[in-house]
Design a protein around this motif. Structure first.
Motif, short mmCIF file in Angstrom:
data_model
loop_
_atom_site.label_atom_id
_atom_site.label_comp_id
_atom_site.label_asym_id
_atom_site.label_seq_id
_atom_site.Cartn_x
_atom_site.Cartn_y
_atom_site.Cartn_z
N MET A 92 0.83 -1.20 0.00
CA MET A 92 0.00 0.00 0.00
C MET A 92 0.87 1.26 0.00
O MET A 92 0.50 2.28 -0.60
CB MET A 92 -0.93 0.01 1.22
N ALA A 93 2.02 1.19 0.66
CA ALA A 93 2.91 2.35 0.68
C ALA A 93 3.45 2.65 -0.70
O ALA A 93 3.54 3.82 -1.11
CB ALA A 93 4.06 2.12 1.66
N TRP A 94 3.83 1.60 -1.45
CA TRP A 94 4.32 1.82 -2.81
C TRP A 94 3.19 2.26 -3.74
O TRP A 94 3.41 3.06 -4.66
CB TRP A 94 4.98 0.55 -3.34
N ASN A 95 1.98 1.76 -3.52
CA ASN A 95 0.81 2.28 -4.25
C ASN A 95 0.73 3.79 -4.08
O ASN A 95 0.53 4.53 -5.05
CB ASN A 95 -0.47 1.65 -3.68
N TRP A 96 0.89 4.22 -2.84
CA TRP A 96 0.74 5.64 -2.52
C TRP A 96 1.88 6.46 -3.11
O TRP A 96 1.67 7.56 -3.64
CB TRP A 96 0.70 5.83 -1.01
N ALA A 323 7.37 11.06 -1.82
CA ALA A 323 7.98 10.16 -0.83
C ALA A 323 6.95 9.79 0.23
O ALA A 323 6.13 10.63 0.64
CB ALA A 323 9.19 10.82 -0.18
N VAL A 324 6.99 8.56 0.67
CA VAL A 324 6.13 8.09 1.75
C VAL A 324 6.97 7.34 2.78
O VAL A 324 8.10 6.91 2.49
CB VAL A 324 5.01 7.17 1.23
N GLU A 325 6.42 7.19 3.97
CA GLU A 325 7.08 6.42 5.02
C GLU A 325 6.55 4.99 4.97
O GLU A 325 5.45 4.70 5.44
CB GLU A 325 6.82 7.04 6.40
N ALA A 326 7.32 4.11 4.36
CA ALA A 326 6.96 2.70 4.30
C ALA A 326 7.44 1.99 5.56
O ALA A 326 8.16 2.56 6.38
CB ALA A 326 7.56 2.05 3.05
N SER A 327 7.05 0.74 5.72
CA SER A 327 7.43 0.01 6.93
C SER A 327 8.94 -0.19 7.02
O SER A 327 9.48 -0.34 8.11
CB SER A 327 6.73 -1.35 6.96
N LYS A 328 9.65 -0.17 5.88
CA LYS A 328 11.10 -0.35 5.88
C LYS A 328 11.84 0.98 5.94
O LYS A 328 13.04 1.01 6.21
CB LYS A 328 11.56 -1.09 4.61
N GLY A 329 11.14 2.09 5.63
CA GLY A 329 11.80 3.39 5.62
C GLY A 329 11.28 4.25 4.48
O GLY A 329 10.12 4.13 4.04
#
Length: 387
Positions: A92-96, A323-329
């Motif tokens: 979902m983070a990469w979608n965003w 840029a988004v804050e994904a679970s890995k960074g």
């Protein structure tokens, strides 16, 4: 095998001259690419003096799928499903990140309800990602029981996300200007039930791990990473926050509606495996707080703009980055368009790549068993690392 390919496999490109640099009495050991010590097809060549690591050299590329090149030959809409194949644990983070870059370049406005739904599904997906990491990390250290609990909780999240996305892992839920489907009352009821469930179980996780003497010896003051090392290699996310860096894009450079929510950024200063564990467990609680606030404030309204872009729309000339804050960074998408049917260039900034880069320095001098604890604490996902 052809003679040319055989020569290539024997050449410096594959061995990186590693054997030629071996010291007297040391040995070379391959960890991976198909080995339980490395999650996924990652290969790490290590030079050992007994059980101590003299040098370590990650070798990547076994899972390279040319996502960035595909971005140059696919329309923006056609590339969106690729985003679920990067960090499949937090897709979902990469979608965003991709939707945000396209929207920024094309000037597309996102309705309020869609913004709230994006926050809810992305934070739930973050919790699911951390649960997988928690179970797998402890399994790396020899603890089998926790992964049974973490995957049990994760199944509840997958059931919830499947209601709106139709998928359980590689999501393609975001649309340019909004999301693919709205959420109903049953969705919100199940989210509320899950929040109550996990809040009761998180203390059990802490007791199971933090009170276990074996795991304390395996993680406390093991795999040290400091803030300077994070800056030099571009590490981010829980790896950096476990080293004392209070940096999270959701707070430092707020995107979407994150500035409307009250939440904390967990930070630990010890820089060891246990510090990174504590950061991720604390982040799960903060994500639950964000989801609860978003559900309480979500407005009625459309989930797509009145003039939503068509599937084959063209991007205007120019460039944009999101840029988004994904679970890995830090996950970032950069798009350049010349006004054609497909983007001229798509660049994906994957946090796993930067986080892995510091492993060679951080692992030097460690016991090989401690190096595996260090590697697991980085929470690497190889599909986004190789891209």
């Amino acid at each position: 095998m052809s003679s040319v390919l055989h020569e290539q496999m024997q050449g410096d490109f594959y061995t990186c001259n590693f054997e030629q640099k071996t010291g007297e009495g040391s040995i070379i050991l391959n960890l991976g690419p198909q080995h339980p010590s490395t999650h996924g097809v990652l290969r790490i060549m290590v030079e050992l003096d007994g059980e101590y690591i003299l040098r370590a050299e990650p070798v990547i590329g076994y899972l390279h799928r040319m996502h960035e090149k595909m971005g140059e030959v696919k329309t923006p809409s056609q590339l969106m499903p690729n985003m679920g194949r990067l960090d499949y644990l937090h897709s979902m983070a990469w979608n965003w990140a991709y939707a945000g870059a396209v929207e920024r370049l094309a000037g597309i406005e996102v309705p309020e309800r869609a913004e709230y739904l994006r926050v809810i599904v992305t934070e739930l997906n973050r919790v699911a990602s951390h649960l997988v990491w928690l179970g797998a990390f402890l399994l790396d250290l020899g603890a089998f029981t926790p992964i049974l609990y973490t995957f049990d909780d994760r199944e509840h999240i997958l059931d919830i996300l499947q209601m709106v996305s139709g998928s359980r892992l590689t999501y393609s839920y975001f649309r340019f200007g909004g999301v693919a489907a709205d959420a109903n009352d049953e969705f919100f009821r199940r989210v509320s039930d899950f929040i109550g469930r996990l809040r009761k179980r998180l203390p059990m996780y802490k007791k199971l791990v933090e009170k276990n003497m074996i795991l304390k010896y395996r993680t406390i003051d093991v795999g040290f990473i400091d803030a300077d090392m994070c800056r030099r290699y571009g590490a981010s996310g829980p790896v950096a926050r476990g080293a004392g860096m209070n940096w999270d894009i959701r707070k430092s450079e707020p995107y979407s509606i994150y500035d409307r929510f009250d939440f904390e950024i967990p930070v630990e200063k010890n820089g060891c495996c246990m510090a990174r564990y504590k950061v991720r467990v604390a982040e799960m609680s903060q994500s639950l707080n964000i989801v609860e606030q978003a559900m309480a404030a979500i407005p009625d309204g459309p989930i797509l703009p009145a003039k939503a872009p068509r599937a084959n729309f063209k991007l205007p000339p120019g460039e944009a980055c999101f840029a988004v804050e994904a679970s890995k960074g830090l996950a970032k998408v950069w798009i350049v368009s010349d006004g054609g049917k497909t983007p001229y260039r798509v660049k994906l900034r994957a946090p796993s790549f930067s986080n892995l880069s510091l492993f060679a320095e951080a692992a030097k001098g460690l016991l090989i068993s401690d190096a595996m604890a260090l590697l697991g604490s980085l929470d690497l996902v190889i599909p986004e690392l190789d891209r």
